[in-house]
Design an enzyme around this catalytic site. Structure first.
Site, PDB file in Angstrom:
ATOM      1  N   HIS B  49     -45.648  -1.965-116.133  1.00  0.00           N
ATOM      2  CA  HIS B  49     -45.932  -2.492-114.977  1.00  0.00           C
ATOM      3  C   HIS B  49     -45.930  -1.949-113.908  1.00  0.00           C
ATOM      4  CE1 HIS B  49     -45.616  -6.518-112.964  1.00  0.00           C
ATOM      5  NE2 HIS B  49     -44.958  -5.825-112.052  1.00  0.00           N
ATOM      6  N   SER B  94     -49.822 -10.718-111.036  1.00  0.00           N
ATOM      7  CA  SER B  94     -49.327 -11.727-112.115  1.00  0.00           C
ATOM      8  C   SER B  94     -47.896 -12.015-112.324  1.00  0.00           C
ATOM      9  CB  SER B  94     -49.693 -11.178-113.351  1.00  0.00           C
ATOM     10  OG  SER B  94     -49.261  -9.857-113.751  1.00  0.00           O
ATOM     11  N   HIS B  95     -47.577 -13.289-112.710  1.00  0.00           N
ATOM     12  CA  HIS B  95     -46.123 -13.299-113.150  1.00  0.00           C
ATOM     13  C   HIS B  95     -46.157 -13.972-114.379  1.00  0.00           C
ATOM     14  CE1 HIS B  95     -42.045 -12.931-110.866  1.00  0.00           C
ATOM     15  NE2 HIS B  95     -42.403 -11.820-111.072  1.00  0.00           N
ATOM     16  N   ARG B 116     -45.040 -11.432-100.002  1.00  0.00           N
ATOM     17  CA  ARG B 116     -44.337 -10.380 -99.485  1.00  0.00           C
ATOM     18  C   ARG B 116     -45.196  -9.128 -99.437  1.00  0.00           C
ATOM     19  NH1 ARG B 116     -40.195 -11.972-102.246  1.00  0.00           N
ATOM     20  NH2 ARG B 116     -40.379 -10.554-103.898  1.00  0.00           N
ATOM     21  N   ASP B 117     -45.894  -8.960-100.444  1.00  0.00           N
ATOM     22  CA  ASP B 117     -46.922  -7.916-100.441  1.00  0.00           C
ATOM     23  C   ASP B 117     -47.762  -7.919 -99.205  1.00  0.00           C
ATOM     24  OD1 ASP B 117     -46.335  -6.382-102.444  1.00  0.00           O
ATOM     25  OD2 ASP B 117     -47.504  -7.662-104.072  1.00  0.00           O
ATOM     26  N   GLY B 530     -54.880  -4.859-106.574  1.00  0.00           N
ATOM     27  CA  GLY B 530     -55.102  -5.543-107.869  1.00  0.00           C
ATOM     28  C   GLY B 530     -53.703  -5.396-108.647  1.00  0.00           C
TER      29      GLY B 530
END
Lengths: 232, 736
Positions: B49, B94-95, B116-117, B530
């Site tokens: 990840h 993704s989560h 937040r990003d 991405g």
């Protein structure tokens, strides 16, 4: 008309209502932080905007309804000053003792955001002069807890005194059934205080002020208010 | 250096998801046995990840640059120039794994993380989108997962105060054990005040901002880097809990300190929390970082260094502060009721040093933590090509009318109103085009400029032919932006695949990425940000390859965009693009014939460009009143959608050689349906001839029915009933 918009942590439609007020009055409203004890001098209208004050934790509006600034808002209303509470603002006014009743979870327990027809129940108040009586307007709703409830005596008083400001309806103005998005008692979308100087409503007229963004049916509320002045 | 910490054993190393050779790499790098906390840090930094170890090699091959790209991949989010001194900041992430285990919290924290990003870079979020894939509607968990994920996305975005304006929802049995929750956030910043993660200056204070650190989410990123097994529910404690209220406060406080010039570098604490944010800021700035964990605000007592370094508690940021503005920044955070603590400083040692309780718990080379992460060129085999389905050989089991109704009432093509009405899509008062169209249009400030936004992918195509499927996902996003009149500018991707250690899965990944790269190059549609999500696999069964594309386009004047709804009766319906009747991997073949079969439609990128540029020009010239891209379900489904949107009927006549069912339901690419007055239609046909674009007049608008040749007309009310009815009906069935 001089307006002040209250800002509690977690409120998120303060910019939307400030934009609508500026469009109607030509003046940007003052933004008042919840920790203040006083409203700016010369304020005619205080607005509690939509959002999720304090995250809606504990109970919608419960914490904000007890914030420092609410003492000044109650005093303003007691003097006959105008107060408008939209969505979370309506919940805050109920929790803060400015309006009776409570907003419960929507009938189907889901948040709902969509365009919704409302019937303007009377057009002889400071908030609705620019509408016609019984006019059907189309505005946005966006809430999870808009199911208005009050005890029977309160409901009887609200109805008897003509204090229902808006009811949910369909495009033809008919009320009941699927036209009610949240199960609200008597299809209530908004109510007035006894003296008709405080209005709380769940829908978002502030998001319907532009023909490019859904329509202009919300303008009437702000244009009505633009004409009020405590000094006058 | 060590006290009361577990001994490092091969078993402990394996529990941290590190392979024996990866552990050897650690030993070689630091020349000693790592401490327990250090092992945790390596596990956090070197999992799939965070390290992209299986994908990095291939990600380098996609186009990421264009004159309007300000920041490509590698920062918190991508940044593009949208003119007038403004920039658009966006990313998708993704989560998936957490959302399967705990759908509400998994989805909320997915939305929170991507928001937040975006605001970490100094942008105010203006829109969210998402792309969701669930298992078969018949699977016993699906209803529960849909309900929880949708409520979670709404629960976070609605409270945070950003409109969720678009998305994509689909179902397939291959997602039964691994759903996809991909969230995209879009923000606007001033071009001259973008904030980055790169720390500068030695001895500067490192400030911890936001919520307190708890024990939630420890090993979340490691969990997201492994397959699920039958005990996946036991991973529930690794799922974080979202608090949109804190995030809203964090947003306002961060934008306020940024405006006051307090911030030198800032990084949100997402996956691997304090570890990856600190390492990233130091490594990017060629600086060391020293942290003192005694100063970290904790929600619980007795937290160890290991726990603090690996916690994924939400709504936190790390910042390098201008020392002269410390008091000012602190006052702003306290006003918003948020924690503000100086937890360390930058150094010139290039070491990552962590102290706790007077002991040094971590002392590692900071750059190598990221740079020396394993990089794998995993074996990959290409998916065998499938042969095309001969349309004439497929006997339609039902008539076109019945097929249309069945498709409109299918899980994939039905109206997703039940979903997007739970999202506040109107807040901020700039949603010019709402969910349900090809792309959402959001006005920028007071206009007239606007952004067009969409998310797309057709996983069935990607499974059958990863290369063509990857191309198609990009082309469809580009087409959806074009169909509202926007100029596509850039995209973000979220590459969801199974276990990359299997060569056929790695082959899907490589194939899709090559397709994405080829289409992005041909359409001048660079990839600026991405996320890669691998190991979407349960007990050896992987998801359909799903490279989600989030597209961003620009419109000069939102008043000149068009929607897919027919506007008036008596207009001509024009079909742009050639229709051969491609049935392979079509919705019709899958839903009506029960066959997921054949090669997917090939994507002719030159035709995409030619047809799309043509359509965009027509929209800008005011020649069309409605436009719709044709995709899943083909021409007849697209036409029905235009009819239902405003309740204006249509009649259609068939042209060309293809068999009826193939002409009506084939999924040939690079096509649009337009509506125009008769006068404008004549102009359009003439222009088309000049530009070599295939345009045919195939019908007229009007009435309250959809008339298909050789069939009884279908009332719009009936179309709407099946289209709007499926999802609420499905969700209302008991046992949620």
């Amino acid at each position: 008309m001089n307006a002040a918009v209250l800002l509690f942590p977690g409120i998120n439609r303060e910019g939307d209502v400030a934009r609508a007020l500026k469009q109607a009055t030509g003046k940007a409203p003052a933004i008042v932080w919840h920790a203040e004890h006083e409203l700016p001098r010369g304020v005619d209208l205080v607005v509690a905007p939509g959002g999720f004050s304090y995250g809606d934790y504990l109970r919608c509006g419960a914490i904000a309804g007890r914030a420092n600034i609410m003492g000044a808002v109650r005093a303003h209303a007691a003097r006959g000053g105008y107060v408008l509470g939209i969505c979370n603002g309506f919940q805050i006014l109920c929790e803060g003792g400015l309006l009776p009743g409570v907003l419960m979870r929507n009938r189907d327990l889901k948040f709902v955001c969509k365009m919704q027809h409302l019937r303007v129940e009377r057009n002889d108040t400071a908030f609705t002069r620019q509408y016609s009586g019984g006019q059907v307007i189309k505005v946005a709703i966006a809430h999870g807890e808009g199911n208005y409830r009050a005890d029977d005596d309160t409901m009887a008083r609200l109805e008897g005194e003509g204090r229902v400001a808006f009811r949910y309806c369909d495009a033809s103005g008919a009320i009941g059934g699927a036209a009610n998005p949240n199960g609200s008692t008597h299809d209530i979308a908004g109510i007035y205080s006894e003296r008709f100087n405080v209005l709380g409503l769940m829908p978002h007229p502030e998001n319907l002020i532009d023909p490019l963004v859904g329509g202009v049916d919300g303008r009437g509320l702000f244009e009505s208010l633009a004409r009020v002045s405590l000094a006058a | 250096m060590q006290s009361k910490e577990p001994e490092i054993t091969p078993g402990l190393v394996a529990e941290h998801g590190l392979k024996p050779d990866e552990y050897q790499r650690i030993l070689k790098l630091i020349g000693r046995t790592p401490t327990f906390t250090e092992l945790g840090i390596f596990s956090a930094m070197w999992n799939e990840h965070c390290s992209y170890k299986s994908s990095r090699l291939h990600l380098r091959k996609v186009p990421t640059k264009a004159p309007w790209v300000i920041q490509g991949p590698g920062e918190n989010a991508g940044v593009i120039d949208i003119g007038d001194g403004l920039a658009c900041v966006f990313k998708m992430e993704s989560h998936n794994h957490p959302s399967f285990i705990e759908p509400y919290q998994g989805a909320t924290t997915g939305v929170g993380g991507i928001l937040r990003d975006v605001f970490t870079m100094g942008a105010r979020p203006v829109a969210c989108l998402n792309l969701l894939r669930f298992g078969s509607p018949d699977h016993p968990k699906t209803r529960h997962l849909v309900s929880g994920v949708v409520a979670g996305i709404g629960g976070y975005g609605n409270s945070f105060g950003v409109p969720t304006v678009g998305g994509s929802v689909g179902f397939h049995t291959r997602y039964d054990g691994n759903i996809l929750v991909n969230a995209m956030a879009v923000g606007i910043a001033r071009k001259d005040s973008i904030f980055y993660a790169r720390a500068t200056g030695v001895g500067r204070p490192i400030v911890y901002l936001g919520s307190k650190t708890g024990r939630d989410g420890i090993h979340g990123a490691t969990m997201a880097s492994a397959e699920f097994d039958e005990n996946s529910d036991e991973k529930r404690p690794t799922v974080q809990v979202g608090d949109p209220f804190s995030e809203k406060l964090l947003l306002e406080a961060c934008l306020e300190i940024m405006a006051k010039g307090c911030v030198i570098a800032i990084q949100d604490m997402g996956a691997a929390g304090l570890t990856s944010s600190a390492v990233e800021m130091g490594a990017k700035g060629n600086l060391g970082i020293e942290l003192d964990l005694d100063a970290v605000p904790c929600r619980e007592t007795g937290m160890t260094a290991y726990e603090m370094m690996l916690s994924e508690s939400q709504e936190r940021m790390l910042m390098v502060l201008d020392p002269e503005k410390e008091a000012e920044a602190e006052a702003i955070f306290h006003k918003w009721g948020l924690d503000f603590a100086i937890v360390g400083h930058t150094t010139d040692t290039l070491r990552f040093v962590v102290k706790h309780g007077g002991e040094i718990k971590v002392d590692l080379p900071i750059k190598e933590l990221g740079d020396e992460a394993p990089l794998y060129d995993r074996p990959h085999v290409a998916t065998p090509k499938k042969s095309a389905v001969d349309a004439a050989s497929v006997k339609p089991p039902v008539g076109n009318r019945e097929a249309l109704l069945k498709l409109l009432g299918s899980a994939d093509l039905c109206s997703k109103r039940w979903v997007w009405e739970q999202y506040d899509h109107l807040i901020l008062g700039n949603t010019v085009q709402q969910p349900g169209g090809d792309a959402a249009v959001v006005r920028v400030g007071e206009g007239p400029k606007g952004l067009a936004l969409c998310t797309d992918v057709t996983p069935r195509y990607c499974e059958a032919d990863p290369f063509e499927g990857g191309k198609q996902a990009v082309a469809e996003a580009w087409r959806n932006l074009t169909a509202v009149g926007a100029t596509p500018l850039a995209l973000t991707d979220n590459l969801n695949f199974g276990n990359p250690e299997r060569p056929e899965i790695m082959g899907q990944f490589v194939g899709c990425l090559e397709g994405i790269g080829e289409a992005a190059r041909a359409l001048d549609f660079p990839i600026v940000s991405g996320n890669v999500s691998l190991y979407n696999e349960t007990q050896g069964r992987g998801i359909l390859p799903t490279p989600a594309i989030g597209g961003v386009g620009l419109v000069a004047d939102v008043a000149k965009t068009v929607s897919l709804a027919f506007k008036r009766a008596g207009e001509c319906i024009l079909l742009v693009g050639a229709t051969a009747g491609w049935l392979g991997q079509s919705s019709w073949l899958a839903e009506i014939c029960g066959r997921e079969d054949g090669a997917p439609p090939p994507v002719d990128l030159a035709a995409e460009r030619r047809n799309g540029d043509f359509v965009r020009d027509l929209i800008r010239d005011g020649l069309v009143s409605a436009a719709h891209d044709l995709s899943d379900g083909g021409l007849l489904v697209g036409l029905a959608e235009m009819t239902m949107a405003a309740g204006i009927g249509a009649s259609v006549r068939k042209t060309g050689e293809a068999p009826d069912h193939a002409w009506f339901f084939g999924e040939d690419q690079a096509r649009y349906l337009l509506a125009a007055s008769a006068g404008n239609a004549a102009i359009i046909l003439a222009k088309a001839a000049d530009r070599g674009v295939v345009v045919e007049n195939i019908g007229e608008t009007g009435g309250n029915v959809l008339t298909i040749p050789g069939e009884a007309p279908v009332e719009i009310a009936e179309l709407r009933n099946v289209h709007e009815g499926w999802l609420p009906g499905y969700m209302d069935k008991a046992a949620i």
